[in-house]
Design an enzyme around this catalytic site. Structure first.
Site, PDB file in Angstrom:
ATOM      1  N   ASP A  89      42.921  44.733  41.371  1.00  0.00           N
ATOM      2  CA  ASP A  89      43.514  43.551  40.738  1.00  0.00           C
ATOM      3  C   ASP A  89      43.698  43.699  39.232  1.00  0.00           C
ATOM      4  OD1 ASP A  89      40.700  43.418  40.368  1.00  0.00           O
ATOM      5  OD2 ASP A  89      40.786  41.259  40.060  1.00  0.00           O
ATOM      6  N   ARG A 144      34.516  36.390  49.428  1.00  0.00           N
ATOM      7  CA  ARG A 144      35.024  37.632  50.007  1.00  0.00           C
ATOM      8  C   ARG A 144      34.524  37.790  51.430  1.00  0.00           C
ATOM      9  NH1 ARG A 144      34.364  42.307  45.351  1.00  0.00           N
ATOM     10  NH2 ARG A 144      35.686  41.306  43.795  1.00  0.00           N
ATOM     11  N   THR A 190      24.801  39.740  34.695  1.00  0.00           N
ATOM     12  CA  THR A 190      26.069  40.222  35.225  1.00  0.00           C
ATOM     13  C   THR A 190      26.927  39.029  35.636  1.00  0.00           C
ATOM     14  OG1 THR A 190      25.092  42.289  35.993  1.00  0.00           O
ATOM     15  CG2 THR A 190      27.125  41.573  37.068  1.00  0.00           C
ATOM     16  N   SER A 231      39.302  42.626  44.656  1.00  0.00           N
ATOM     17  CA  SER A 231      39.092  43.543  43.544  1.00  0.00           C
ATOM     18  C   SER A 231      39.135  45.001  43.982  1.00  0.00           C
ATOM     19  CB  SER A 231      37.781  43.207  42.830  1.00  0.00           C
ATOM     20  OG  SER A 231      37.632  43.946  41.654  1.00  0.00           O
ATOM     21  N   LYS A 256      37.938  40.147  32.340  1.00  0.00           N
ATOM     22  CA  LYS A 256      37.999  41.533  31.902  1.00  0.00           C
ATOM     23  C   LYS A 256      39.423  42.022  32.114  1.00  0.00           C
ATOM     24  CE  LYS A 256      35.424  42.625  36.148  1.00  0.00           C
ATOM     25  NZ  LYS A 256      34.699  41.361  36.306  1.00  0.00           N
TER      26      LYS A 256
END
Length: 653
Positions: A383, A27, A450, A121, A482
């Protein structure tokens, strides 16, 4: 009309030192991709080069994005380079838009070698916003690295002083990279003096061949020296990164032009290729909707949403990719009125808003829920992989409670009636609400770092059916991402079965299991040096043996430290070890404070503080009131406000 085969070119290029993917891919600000020569091309070539040529030849790759600014430009480059690198077919979502869950679905359905997802995202879009690239492998799951900001905290050897750490960060910044502390010290360096200048000299003289190298070369050699192995799929990430740092050329077919507006196949003849290159523009909503039809009882959902005693719902797509999915599935197929769905047109800048489904940014949804006319509300991120659930009058369901309620009612979903439940999992910062359901149902519970890759590994091994993270991500084993819309349909399936309100379902859950009060404070765009130094000092403090058993008093509440550490995870599937996954302070009553640094944005670092506390009796109180003493302790221990100059968090969840 010229029907001659399209030319494939090999273009010389120079590497960039900052293209290591983080937990959500690569990113950067849009201007980085626009202004740095071949920055996009280098990374895409590194992805293709990381795949064995024999596997690439004639293979299928899925491409799509969330519709943000620069999406179409990037898709054109990806397709041109896929053709030049031997890929046989590229499947693209209509208009270049496809949700992250849908891409995972399509990769698995068409047995693609992987997918390239163009998204940042929940980060802002537009010309001044962020852009990102993720690579998902053949199982439909993403290949990820570690958090980018200060990932090495906790692995610094005692012989390396703060000045050395700061010098490394400074050197990386000089090289023009947005990635800070990319590397972990794995060898002792000589002691530095008290000055950064001297520390830099120590770095450059302690590692062979560094001193006489260029600045970029110094960074590359240091990274070789310091880079540490990571878990499972990080081997792929590391391979992409290593290629990106030594890349000298890329292959491209610049004359190949794709029409993203027309559904169907487009064929292209390339020079020196025996078979045509195929681009298939697909209706990605339909493939994904068909998957959901095989998971949920659509007849029961249609009765709930449009039958005689239907409920009223409000869905906010936040001008992200989920809008067309919501309209097609929830409105057209399941019968919700068209005005149930808002902000459903994907926009390049998400309407100037953060496409982040939380109480700070989902303002339109929260305001529309206040007067009680809607029974159920949900928002989605850019997204489509995250979601937020609200009940009547805006009753907020925390992500840890959300996954726990789904777990407790999992057989309301027909899919699990057929497959059974193999296991539950949550990320470490997520509260232990799910643990209590797992214990009661005697289902295995996994606590992971995470990052969805850890869940994917468990799913591929047949050990996991349902998982969730406190960052509004929930999913099942139907894909390896997810899935925001899946989570919403899971909740609606529970409402259809139980015929209770969201609030009543949650309160019944608390009466049954007790309540884990949970909140998260996000401090965004923090000065990187200040954030890293704070975390370094914090780790030194909690690592001291005298820290355990310390008592902290706030008003009439007293908390005694029972355990403090930097979370470490051993993957039960492949035994890889992931260290330094968050600083934890656990008190004798089970309450926790967790500190983590995140680099998923493109500006500075984000410091996150997670606070949770379990209550068996006082279960209907205000979350922030109940957790205020722990929040005070968390800020006191870290001195975060003093050290960063902030007066409060950017976002409270």
């Amino acid at each position: 009309m010229d029907n001659s085969p399209l030319q494939v070119l090999t273009v010389p290029t120079a590497p960039y030192p900052d293209q290591r993917p983080g937990t959500n891919g690569l990113r950067r600000k849009v201007y980085v991709f626009q202004t740095r020569r071949n920055y996009l091309h280098n990374f895409i070539q590194s992805i293709f080069s990381s795949i064995d040529l024999r596997d690439r030849q004639g293979s299928t790759v899925v491409v799509g994005g969330d519709g943000r600014f620069f999406n179409r430009t990037a898709i054109e480059v990806v397709v041109q380079m896929a053709a030049a690198n031997g890929v046989g077919r590229v499947i693209i979502g209509h208009h270049g838009i496809m949700s992250t869950p849908a891409i995972s679905c399509v990769i698995r359905k068409y047995k693609a070698i992987g997918g390239i997802i163009l998204t940042a995202s929940r980060n802002p879009g537009g010309p001044e916003g962020d852009f990102g690239i993720k690579f998902n492998t053949a199982n439909g799951g993403m290949v990820t690295g570690e958090e980018e900001a200060c990932r090495g905290i906790g692995q610094v050897k005692n012989s390396v002083t703060r000045e050395v750490n700061k010098a490394v960060r400074g050197l990386i910044q000089i090289c023009g990279t947005d990635t800070v502390w990319e590397f972990v010290w794995t060898s002792n360096l000589e002691q530095s003096s008290n000055t950064v200048k001297r520390a830099t000299m120590n770095i450059t003289t302690s590692i062979p061949n560094v001193y006489n190298s260029s600045v970029h070369g110094k960074l590359n050699i240091i990274s070789d020296f310091l880079l540490h192995p990571g878990p499972a799929k990080e081997a792929v990430t590391n391979k992409i990164f290593q290629i990106s740092r030594t890349i000298e050329e890329f292959a491209i077919c610049p004359g190949l032009q794709v029409d993203l507006t027309t559904l169907g196949k487009q064929m292209f003849d390339l020079e020196n290729k025996f078979k045509p290159f195929t681009v298939e523009i697909m209706d990605s909503v339909e493939s994904y909707a068909n998957l959901l039809r095989n998971i949920f009882d659509f007849a029961a959902l249609k009765e709930l949403l449009s039958g005689q005693n239907h409920i009223k719902i409000r869905l906010d797509a936040m001008h992200g990719v989920v809008g067309p999915y919501v309209r097609r599935i929830l409105c057209e197929e399941l019968g919700c009125p068209a005005n149930s769905a808002i902000n459903c047109v994907p926009l390049e800048d998400f309407g100037g808003q953060h496409p982040d489904p939380n109480l700070t940014y989902a303002v339109d949804l929260i305001e529309s829920m206040r007067d009680g006319q809607y029974d159920f509300g949900a928002a989605f991120d850019g997204d489509g992989d995250r979601n937020m659930i609200l009940g009547k009058h805006g009753f907020f369901v925390t992500p840890p409670d959300s996954v726990a309620v789904i777990a407790d009612n999992i057989f309301c979903i027909p899919y699990f009636q057929h497959t059974g439940v193999r296991g539950f999992a949550r990320s470490m910062p997520t509260s232990a609400a799910l643990d209590r359901v797992a214990k009661a149902t005697k289902i295995e519970l996994y606590e992971t770092p995470t990052g969805w890759k850890f869940f994917g590994n468990l799913m591929d091994a047949g050990r996991l059916s349902l998982c969730g993270e406190e960052s509004f991500g929930i999913g099942g084993d139907h894909i390896r991402e997810k899935d925001g819309l899946w989570a919403v349909l899971a909740w609606l399936s529970i409402l259809a079965t139980r015929r209770q309100s969201v609030e009543d379902i949650l309160k019944d859950h608390w009466l049954k299991y007790g309540r884990n009060y949970f909140t998260r404070y996000d401090y965004e765009n923090i000065d990187i040096d200040a954030a890293c130094e704070m975390m370094e000092d914090l780790e030194l403090m909690i690592a001291d043996k005298s820290f355990v058993k310390q008592r902290f008093a706030v008003e009439d509440k007293i908390y005694q430290v029972e355990k403090a550490d930097n979370f470490e995870y051993t993957d039960p599937v492949d035994s890889t070890i992931s260290r330094n996954q968050g600083l934890r302070i656990i008190f004798s009553d089970g309450s926790r404070i967790v500190y983590r640094l995140s680099g998923t944005g493109s500006d500075g670092a984000t410091v996150r503080i997670y606070i949770d506390s379990y209550e068996k009796e006082q279960i209907f109180e205000d979350t922030q009131v109940m957790l205020a003493p722990l929040a005070t302790i968390a800020l006191k221990i870290s001195q975060l406000h003093h050290r960063t100059g902030r007066s409060g968090p950017s976002v409270i969840t």
